[in-house]
Structures are given as structure tokens and as C-alpha cells.
Motif scaffolding. Sequence first.
Motif, PDB file in Angstrom:
ATOM      1  N   MET A  68       1.994   4.104  25.181  1.00  0.00           N
ATOM      2  CA  MET A  68       2.884   5.204  24.806  1.00  0.00           C
ATOM      3  C   MET A  68       2.347   6.486  25.425  1.00  0.00           C
ATOM      4  O   MET A  68       1.143   6.630  25.594  1.00  0.00           O
ATOM      5  N   TRP A  69       3.255   7.412  25.732  1.00  0.00           N
ATOM      6  CA  TRP A  69       2.857   8.735  26.199  1.00  0.00           C
ATOM      7  C   TRP A  69       2.419   9.558  24.994  1.00  0.00           C
ATOM      8  O   TRP A  69       3.205   9.769  24.073  1.00  0.00           O
ATOM      9  N   LEU A  70       1.175   9.997  24.994  1.00  0.00           N
ATOM     10  CA  LEU A  70       0.588  10.718  23.869  1.00  0.00           C
ATOM     11  C   LEU A  70      -0.223  11.918  24.344  1.00  0.00           C
ATOM     12  O   LEU A  70      -0.570  12.013  25.526  1.00  0.00           O
ATOM     13  N   GLN A  71      -0.592  12.779  23.392  1.00  0.00           N
ATOM     14  CA  GLN A  71      -1.548  13.839  23.669  1.00  0.00           C
ATOM     15  C   GLN A  71      -2.936  13.214  23.766  1.00  0.00           C
ATOM     16  O   GLN A  71      -3.154  12.082  23.361  1.00  0.00           O
ATOM     17  N   MET A  72      -3.896  13.969  24.279  1.00  0.00           N
ATOM     18  CA  MET A  72      -5.277  13.501  24.347  1.00  0.00           C
ATOM     19  C   MET A  72      -5.871  13.563  22.939  1.00  0.00           C
ATOM     20  O   MET A  72      -5.592  14.490  22.191  1.00  0.00           O
ATOM     21  N   GLY A  73      -6.699  12.595  22.598  1.00  0.00           N
ATOM     22  CA  GLY A  73      -7.320  12.661  21.284  1.00  0.00           C
ATOM     23  C   GLY A  73      -8.057  11.396  20.926  1.00  0.00           C
ATOM     24  O   GLY A  73      -7.961  10.381  21.620  1.00  0.00           O
ATOM     25  N   GLY A 156      12.198  12.895  25.737  1.00  0.00           N
ATOM     26  CA  GLY A 156      12.694  11.718  26.426  1.00  0.00           C
ATOM     27  C   GLY A 156      11.638  10.668  26.738  1.00  0.00           C
ATOM     28  O   GLY A 156      11.983   9.537  27.093  1.00  0.00           O
ATOM     29  N   VAL A 157      10.358  11.028  26.595  1.00  0.00           N
ATOM     30  CA  VAL A 157       9.298  10.073  26.954  1.00  0.00           C
ATOM     31  C   VAL A 157       8.343   9.746  25.811  1.00  0.00           C
ATOM     32  O   VAL A 157       7.682   8.716  25.835  1.00  0.00           O
ATOM     33  N   ALA A 158       8.253  10.619  24.819  1.00  0.00           N
ATOM     34  CA  ALA A 158       7.239  10.465  23.769  1.00  0.00           C
ATOM     35  C   ALA A 158       7.901  10.240  22.409  1.00  0.00           C
ATOM     36  O   ALA A 158       9.093  10.498  22.237  1.00  0.00           O
TER      37      ALA A 158
END
Length: 177
Positions: A68-73, A156-158
Motif C-alpha cells: 500500500m502507498w503509505l507515509q514513512m513510519g 486516488g492511491v492511498a
Amino acid sequence: MSLHEDAVLVLKKYEHQEELRQAYLDHLATHPDGMWKACGAGHLTASALVIDPTRGRVLLTLHKKLQMWLQMGGHCEPGDDTVAAAALREGTEESGIAGLTLLPGGPVRLDRHPIPAPCNWHLDVQYAAVAPADAVEAISDESLDLRWFAYDEVAGVADESVVRLMEATRARLAELA
């Protein structure tokens, strides 16, 4: 001051999402190990949404395990002095960008989400990090891809959690303008 104590102070100062904020504080009050992955009842994590406000874009990672497209963490580590430092470390490690700076004002939002046992829950403390003008990203071992998206492309991606984080980040940017 321990990382656990820092997390409590950060959460006490956070003025939004009152019910969720209190759930985080209750978790830390009943789980002295609540900062660490080993805590079976769940644990705090720290993340950073890497943004380039001058170009109106955000850097997302295509997470290797979740696809999945996510934030860094990710997880807090013993060397992290503060939750903010953990978020900045994760943002730097996963984006490959040196010189990130967190937006002032503390966390942008909180997000509690289930994960597979034995951990059960991530109680994510989410920050926003500004990339320097000359930022060059580099894919980490935890990622399949890194990509810049215009703010309006994120939905649209996350998933919804990233969309809410993007909205809260844009609101923080507007407050600071």
C-alpha cells in the motif's frame, strides 16, 4: 526523560481527537512497555508524511509487506529520545532524504489501526516533515517504490488514513502561513 514520558507529554499537549488521544494515554498508563513492539496489547509508532509544500506534493512509500502507498513510519527504537525524533528518523530512513524538518506544533494527527498478532494494534503518532528543496529520495529495504504525488492525487492511491493525514497536514500548513 524516557521515551515513554515524552510520549505522555506529547499526547497531553495534543489538542485534537480527544477520545483517541485519551485512549493512547490510557494505554501508556497501563502498559509501561507500550512504546515497544514487544507489547502484546499494542504499541505506539511514529510516522512522518514527507511533503514538499513549494511544489504541492507528498512522498509516499509503497510498503513492501502491505503493498500500500503509505507515509514513512515505524516502531520506536531504544535510541529515540522523543516521539518526534522517532518520526524524523523513520522519515529519513525510509525516504533516503537528509535534512527533513518536522512542521512545528507537534503531531498532525493520531491513527490507531489493527495489525496481525502478536502486537494487535499500532497507535501511530503522525507528524509531517518538510523535504529540503534539493531533496533526492532513495528507496529503502522496507519499500517497493517511492513516488511523489500531487496533494490532490493522494486520495486516488492511498487509503483513508493517509488521506486524513494529508488533510490534517494541509490544515497545519494553512495555520502556519
